[in-house]
Design a protein around this motif. Structure first.
Motif, mmCIF file in Angstrom:
data_model
loop_
_atom_site.group_PDB
_atom_site.id
_atom_site.type_symbol
_atom_site.label_atom_id
_atom_site.label_comp_id
_atom_site.label_asym_id
_atom_site.label_seq_id
_atom_site.Cartn_x
_atom_site.Cartn_y
_atom_site.Cartn_z
ATOM 1 N N LEU A 29 40.915 31.553 41.843
ATOM 2 C CA LEU A 29 42.382 31.625 41.871
ATOM 3 C C LEU A 29 42.964 30.702 42.942
ATOM 4 C CD1 LEU A 29 42.949 35.481 41.497
ATOM 5 C CD2 LEU A 29 42.781 33.773 39.695
ATOM 6 N N PHE A 30 42.496 30.870 44.174
ATOM 7 C CA PHE A 30 43.071 30.134 45.300
ATOM 8 C C PHE A 30 42.399 28.780 45.528
ATOM 9 C CE2 PHE A 30 43.949 34.597 45.924
ATOM 10 C CZ PHE A 30 45.266 34.612 46.337
ATOM 11 N N CYS A 57 46.909 34.036 39.632
ATOM 12 C CA CYS A 57 47.336 32.754 39.066
ATOM 13 C C CYS A 57 46.199 31.750 39.229
ATOM 14 C CB CYS A 57 48.582 32.218 39.774
ATOM 15 S SG CYS A 57 50.069 33.195 39.490
ATOM 16 N N THR A 58 46.114 30.823 38.300
ATOM 17 C CA THR A 58 45.170 29.728 38.382
ATOM 18 C C THR A 58 45.936 28.415 38.366
ATOM 19 O OG1 THR A 58 43.427 28.549 37.191
ATOM 20 C CG2 THR A 58 44.888 29.889 35.867
ATOM 21 N N TYR A 92 49.057 37.687 43.484
ATOM 22 C CA TYR A 92 47.738 38.332 43.437
ATOM 23 C C TYR A 92 47.944 39.832 43.475
ATOM 24 C CZ TYR A 92 42.791 38.749 45.068
ATOM 25 O OH TYR A 92 41.449 39.008 45.222
ATOM 26 N N ILE A 135 50.141 31.545 44.469
ATOM 27 C CA ILE A 135 49.125 32.325 43.774
ATOM 28 C C ILE A 135 49.439 33.793 44.025
ATOM 29 C CG2 ILE A 135 46.663 32.751 43.468
ATOM 30 C CD1 ILE A 135 47.586 29.895 42.723
#
Length: 647
Positions: free
Chosen positions: A295-296, A427-428, A414, A412
């Motif tokens: 993700l990050f 989020c990607t 979460y 992002i």
């Protein structure tokens, strides 16, 4: 709602996800996500291989579900140690001289440790703990602010096969004692004190009382942060700076079974004792690293700063995830706006922070300071912004995106929790990002929104659920398996129901609408408190708002809004009516709040999460249960007074 951020080669090229997709022969992110939930064994095997996880004994099987999805056994037969993967393997390789940890005190004190230096201090601390009688399986309380010793303690406890209990540094003695007693802690690591808004805050007297109340703690290890004189009990209390440096700089690392616990982290309940979530060596640390990678996209050499405390999940998450990935974790002890409103931004510039995570509530608190504190500093090092803890309102989200990230850094978002070891939704950088939302379920998490019949739905509000187990899910609650099953598995058969209202749109973008036990049902229609709060904060007078539902004879339930005004506005009946009308205009007349109350502050945790359940309990004159997580318990008093006036 349109996206505000779109993928670009500068984010996708060289990313963890790009490497994973190439290794699996998958052409795009959507194919990767499908693969992750349809072929979990192959997904997790390749993910851990690419993360470089080292095993003392290789696992024979990814997962054993013979006891049902509630009680999976992950990486069966494997033996490892999270401390080896977070420090030792880097210290013995090419990353040895790379920065592992940066710490800044509120008073400007600074510590920088390379992986080799961190490894040395973890080994010395592990030896000291053994000398103090700690053995494999023993429980150790960590009652510390965010200091270098906080990270070192956690890693050292895990290294010797013991189990640590992170305890929020702002807790009173009773709250700390409850956790120590429930866990049966043998040793407590604490400090003489710490700095908060320029004031020295003593900790040792609180720790002493917690030890007395717990009845289980035999030894106390005290970090001298302030250097003040504190009472030390002979034979029980030891000074870190006198004990740890005397030990040898190498230490034996216990080879732990994949499911051996390393941490009990407690979550506050509305009633009853806090829940001790059990996390194991091949769970929480691997899930944290995976989420940071997928993700990050935290890469080796980058710097992660998440504004949090060790007592919250995001503290251990930040430390363990960043170190396992070979990145640098930044820790900060003090207030985010002391001695001035630019403290956060100054630290970003000073330390070249690439990944910055803060809560929506903290963003709302910083907005009144304007953009000048941001503009004073060069934030070009930032690559990723992060947020968690609660739903966003559009205005602060866009302020964070545009003013802090310059419109170039993705946020992002979460969401998951302590029991999850990280995120269910996120989020990607491979998909567009819509304001306040999530553009994916986390790879490896088979998430869905379920209606009242337990059927997956799109475009409708329902319960956020996970349909299959995942590495990192809590190994039950400490000494209370029935409570664990009742909390997450009792709604639908073999389905984890998380307790959040959510919605996923046709494009695969997710939105969290608040805790399902916070959700209001007005005239038969469900509405999340975040929707009401977003509508209220759109009014220029409102800095922040908290919404609750209260019983109503006709509607069944109606909304009551608690509003913190911007400094230039004064409370009045006409202003309350204006705000209520603004909510009605945005959401429809049935959603108009029955009352709008002005309060000086909303009750929040140290990581700035608004505690709506406590607002509701105080307003209705009900028991508030566990309030130990609050940074500002005094915020409940004006709410209690309002309840008496409305009665």
């Amino acid at each position: 709602m349109n996206a505000v951020w779109y993928p670009s080669p500068s984010y996708t090229q060289g990313s963890h996800l790009e490497r994973l997709m190439q290794a699996l022969g998958l052409e795009d992110y959507d194919a990767l996500y499908r693969f992750s939930v349809e072929s979990p064994e192959a997904f997790w095997s390749k993910t851990l291989e690419l993360l470089g996880i080292e095993w003392f004994q290789p696992y024979e099987r990814v997962v054993d579900l013979s006891n049902g999805p509630q009680w999976p056994r992950w990486f069966v037969g494997g033996r490892l140690n999270l401390a080896h993967n977070a420090t030792t393997r880097h210290a013995q390789g090419p990353k040895a001289q790379q920065l592992a940890l940066i710490w800044e005190g509120e008073d400007g004190a600074l510590v920088r440790l390379t992986y080799r230096e961190l490894e040395r201090q973890v080994a010395q601390t592990a030896n000291a703990l053994r000398r103090l009688g700690v053995r494999k399986g023993d429980r150790v309380g960590i009652f510390l602010p965010m200091l270098p010793e906080t990270a070192i303690s956690a890693l050292a406890v895990a290294r010797i096969g013991a189990i640590f209990i992170p305890i929020f540094s702002g807790y009173g003695a009773e709250a700390a004692a409850t956790r120590l007693k429930d866990a049966g802690a043998k040793l407590l690591i604490t400090a003489d004190g710490f700095f908060r808004r320029g004031r020295a805050v003593p900790m040792k007297p609180t720790a002493d009382e917690a030890v007395r109340l717990s009845g289980t703690v035999e030894k106390v290890l005290v970090v001298r942060r302030l250097g003040t004189n504190v009472a030390m009990e002979e034979g029980r209390d030891y000074v870190w700076q006198e004990v740890v440096p005397q030990e040898a700089p190498t230490a034996h690392t216990e080879a732990m079974d994949s499911m051996d616990p390393f941490m009990l982290i407690y979550t506050s309940g509305t009633t009853g004792r806090p829940k001790g979530t059990v996390h194991y060596h091949a769970g929480f640390p691997l899930k944290a690293a995976q989420d940071m990678a997928h993700l990050f996209d935290l890469r080796s050499g980058e710097v992660l700063f998440w504004f949090t405390d060790m007592g919250w999940m995001m503290g251990p998450w930040a430390i363990l995830g960043a170190l396992i990935l070979g990145a640098t974790v930044f820790l900060y002890e003090g207030a985010p706006d002391y001695p001035g409103p630019d403290r956060l931004w100054a630290m970003v510039e000073r330390h070249g922070i690439t990944h910055l995570g803060i809560s929506p509530t903290l963003v709302r608190a910083l907005i009144p300071h304007g953009t000048e504190p941001i503009q004073k500093h060069d934030l070009s090092s930032l690559r990723i912004l992060g947020s968690t803890g609660e739903p966003w309102n559009p205005e602060p989200y866009l302020w964070f995106f545009e003013q802090v990230g310059g419109g170039r850094c993705p946020i992002i978002n979460y969401s998951g929790g302590t029991e999850v070891s990280g995120g269910i939704l996120g989020c990607t950088v491979y998909r567009p990002i819509k304001p306040t939302g999530f553009n994916t379920a986390v790879p490896g998490i088979k998430a869905a929104v379920l209606n009242e019949a337990g059927q997956p739905v799109t475009g409708q509000v329902g319960e956020l659920a996970v349909l299959a187990p995942w590495p990192g899910m809590t190994k039950g609650f400490w000494q209370d398996p029935e409570r664990y099953q009742r909390t997450y598995w009792s709604r639908f058969e073999n389905v984890w129901v998380h307790g959040d209202w959510a919605m996923v749109d046709e494009e695969g973008h997710w939105f969290i609408l608040g805790r399902s036990d916070d959700t209001l049902k007005i005239a038969g229609k469900r509405v999340g408190p975040a929707e009401l709060e977003s509508a209220a904060t759109a009014h220029p007078a409102v800095r922040e708002a908290g919404a609750i539902g209260v019983p109503h004879e006709v509607k069944g339930e109606t909304a009551v809004l608690f509003v913190v005004l911007r400094p230039e506005f004064t409370p009045s009946e006409s202003l309350a009516a204006e705000i209520a009308d603004a909510v009605a205009e945005a959401l429809g007349k049935p959603m108009r709040p029955e009352r709008v109350h002005f309060v000086p502050d909303l009750p929040k945790t140290r990581n700035a999460k608004v505690m709506r359940r406590l607002i509701k309990a105080a307003y209705l004159g009900e028991p508030t249960g566990d309030t130990s997580a609050l940074e500002n318990p005094e915020a409940l008093e004006p709410i209690r007074a309002l309840a008496q006036g409305d009665a």
